[in-house]
Design an enzyme around this catalytic site. Structure first.
Site, PDB file in Angstrom:
ATOM      1  N   LYS A  53       0.836  -1.202   0.000  1.00  0.00           N
ATOM      2  CA  LYS A  53       0.000   0.000   0.000  1.00  0.00           C
ATOM      3  C   LYS A  53       0.876   1.259   0.000  1.00  0.00           C
ATOM      4  CE  LYS A  53      -3.806  -2.389   2.229  1.00  0.00           C
ATOM      5  NZ  LYS A  53      -4.459  -2.792   3.480  1.00  0.00           N
ATOM      6  N   GLN A  97      -4.318  -1.345   9.753  1.00  0.00           N
ATOM      7  CA  GLN A  97      -4.276  -2.673   9.125  1.00  0.00           C
ATOM      8  C   GLN A  97      -4.868  -3.721  10.071  1.00  0.00           C
ATOM      9  OE1 GLN A  97      -3.200  -3.401   5.892  1.00  0.00           O
ATOM     10  NE2 GLN A  97      -4.026  -5.420   6.350  1.00  0.00           N
ATOM     11  N   ASP A 120     -10.753   3.286   4.438  1.00  0.00           N
ATOM     12  CA  ASP A 120     -11.185   1.897   4.309  1.00  0.00           C
ATOM     13  C   ASP A 120     -12.704   1.785   4.241  1.00  0.00           C
ATOM     14  OD1 ASP A 120      -9.248  -0.032   4.023  1.00  0.00           O
ATOM     15  OD2 ASP A 120      -8.737  -0.075   6.159  1.00  0.00           O
TER      16      ASP A 120
END
Ligand code: NAD
Length: 299
Positions: A53, A97, A120
């Site tokens: 990422k 994460q 997200d």
């Protein structure tokens, strides 16, 4: 034999679009999108995801920061970092994460991220916006799948869509996003009659995490098959949730694993970050709604 949907190729195109739009943002507003990624502990898979990422963010001209915290970090320390990032004007997107170690309260951590920085799309406010058909960040994997459908010219309107799996990060948001695009949606889980439900799908999305759970023979001839699953084989290779070779014989289009949905997830994270930066800059319009007409949940 169905056609392969090349997620790598589409993702590369999305990244190129984001890069061009980021350059425009820099020119017009003097703004460089910033993505902060928080990782807790030493899980090798999380380490790999985070580094890909970060690399992808750098390639499109974003700033990115990785915060690697010890596995035994306290809830307070983690929340304090999230609060600090919430206040940092250079940070437009915050990603924590998952999975977090068991002693941490994942729901509380996700809810601590400011909804405008939640790239997200996991914050309850953004989940609620999706349910209500209002604008807001959408989870990256289902967003990427919609883009793949668009690329192959598959309009969900009026089609029967079957989503196997009901997780908060893939299955549920996918079902809502397909509903928003006027598909007739069925959501399956561990107590569903899978062979019968799957066999009715014009669009089949499978996100379970069980190797080759969905048998090729169940697939309706001509269906579009999207396999989200990532399962490791004994030899280290990856395999999806759908029995690929047999399903490919019946499908009109099918995603491979790897190289299907996976690359799209990272590409959509970049797009969400760009949009968060754009909204933060007060720019309006074109960057906030990638899919025309997607904002409202119609009757
Ligand atoms: P999850 O474990 O949170 O959810 C799995 C879902 O599958 C649950 O809702 C459960 O009810 C359902 N399920 C379990 N057993 C079932 C059965 N026998 N029949 C029908 N449904 C069953 O998983 P997730 O986070 O949604 O991820 C699913 C898979 O997708 C995993 O393999 C994950 O690695 C992969 N994934 C891939 C990407 C990507 O970018 N390609 C992104 C997210 C997840």
């Amino acid at each position: 034999m169905g056609q392969l949907i090349d997620g790598k190729e589409v993702a590369a195109r999305v990244r190129a679009e984001v890069k061009a739009e980021a350059a425009l943002l820099r020119e017009r507003w003097g703004l460089v999108p910033g993505l902060a990624v928080v990782r807790v502990g030493d899980d090798p898979a999380s380490r790999t995801y985070v580094s890909s990422k970060k690399k992808a963010a750098a390639e499109v001209g974003f700033l990115s920061w990785e915060y690697a915290l010890e596995a035994d970090v306290s809830q307070e320390a983690l929340l304090s970092l999230v609060h600090q990032l919430n206040e940092d004007a250079a940070v437009h997107g915050i990603l924590v994460q998952l999975p977090l170690p068991g002693h941490l309260d994942t729901d509380a951590v996700l809810a601590a991220v400011r909804p405008e920085k939640d790239v997200d799309g996991f914050h309850p406010v953004n989940a609620g916006s999706l349910l209500l058909g209002r604008p807001g960040a959408r989870p990256c994997t289902p967003l990427g799948i919609l883009r793949l459908l668009e690329e192959i010219g598959c309009d969900p309107a009026g089609k029967r869509a079957v989503v196997v799996g009901r997780s908060n990060i893939v299955g549920k948001p996918m079902a809502l996003m397909l509903l928003q695009r006027h598909a007739t949606v069925t959501v399956c889980h561990s107590r569903s009659d899978l062979p019968s439900e799957v066999s009715r799908a014009d669009i089949l999305v499978v996100a379970v995490g069980v190797r080759e759970l969905v048998k090729g023979d169940w697939v309706r001839p001509g269906a579009v098959v999207i396999d989200v699953g990532i399962n490791r084989r004994e030899d280290g290779g990856l395999v999806g949730d759908v029995e690929f070779a047999r399903a490919a014989q019946r499908a009109s289009f099918i995603t491979p694993v790897p190289g299907g949905v996976g690359p799209m997830t990272v590409a959509m994270l970049l797009r969400n970050t760009l949009e968060a930066a754009t909204r933060g800059a007060g720019a309006s319009g074109t960057l906030t709604e990638p899919f025309p007409g997607a904002g409202r949940l119609a009757r």
